[in-house]
Design an enzyme around this catalytic site. Sequence first.
Site: not given
Ligand code: PGA
Length: 249
Positions: A9, A11, A94, A96, A166, A172, A212
């Site tokens: 992803n 983003k 997601h 976010e 997740e 992140g 992560s």
């Molecule tokens: P990340 O993000 O691997 O940077 O933790 C995962 C995601 O947002 O799907």
Amino acid sequence: MRKKIVAGNWKLNNDKHETAQLIVALLSDPIPSDVRVMIAPAFTHLVQAKTLTEGTALEVIAQNMNAATSGAYTGEISARMLNSIGINQVILGHSERRAYYNETDLSLKEKVVTALEHDMEIIFCFGEELDQRKAEKHFEVVKSQLEIALFDLEPASWSKIILAYEPVWAIGTGETASPEQAQEIHAYIRKIIAEKYDNTLAESVSILYGGSVKPGNAASIFSQTDVDGGLIGGAALNANDFKAIFQST
Ligand code: PGA
């Protein structure tokens, strides 16, 4: 037998040039045949990404879409628009999108229905927040998320659903669920799907872990019985890291 899936992803990252560079770098080695590898670049670069990946096993997917197929929704992108450029897979829900754009399980349910009407495969994201994990409410949180957004679906629709668990506290942050924590909740997710539908359906659903995932922890997470791959954020922006992750399946 569920095939492993690793999806990147991207983003709000990568301009047109960087998008092309990263795709070319990812394609410099063959994609292993035992894993589905997907990338989700920005909407503006999807056409370019489709062209660059034509004839390869690298799948290009969208990060989001609107629940409406057309209409007065300034700035939005529809499933029909995505279909028309050959994009038939989308990430929905997601964390976010939930946190910054007020998406809820109820509004996501509408998006899921629209995506299915357009024959799209969906990576449906869900997971608990830190305070919910600390209060040991993570099982009931994920159950409620799935019940509201997905459990009204007909069994046949599940062939188009990929789940991505997740935990918000791991996205992140550099903090990852341990392989045991991931396995525990993935097994629970499969159990509640089996209770709602049946075992055969539950065993057929791919459940990805996200939060992560890095080259150093991917193999131990992906080796868990009920973890079918990962949704990768930060580490998907580096070709070598992303390759190391999908080669860890
Ligand atoms: P990340 O993000 O691997 O940077 O933790 C995962 C995601 O947002 O799907």
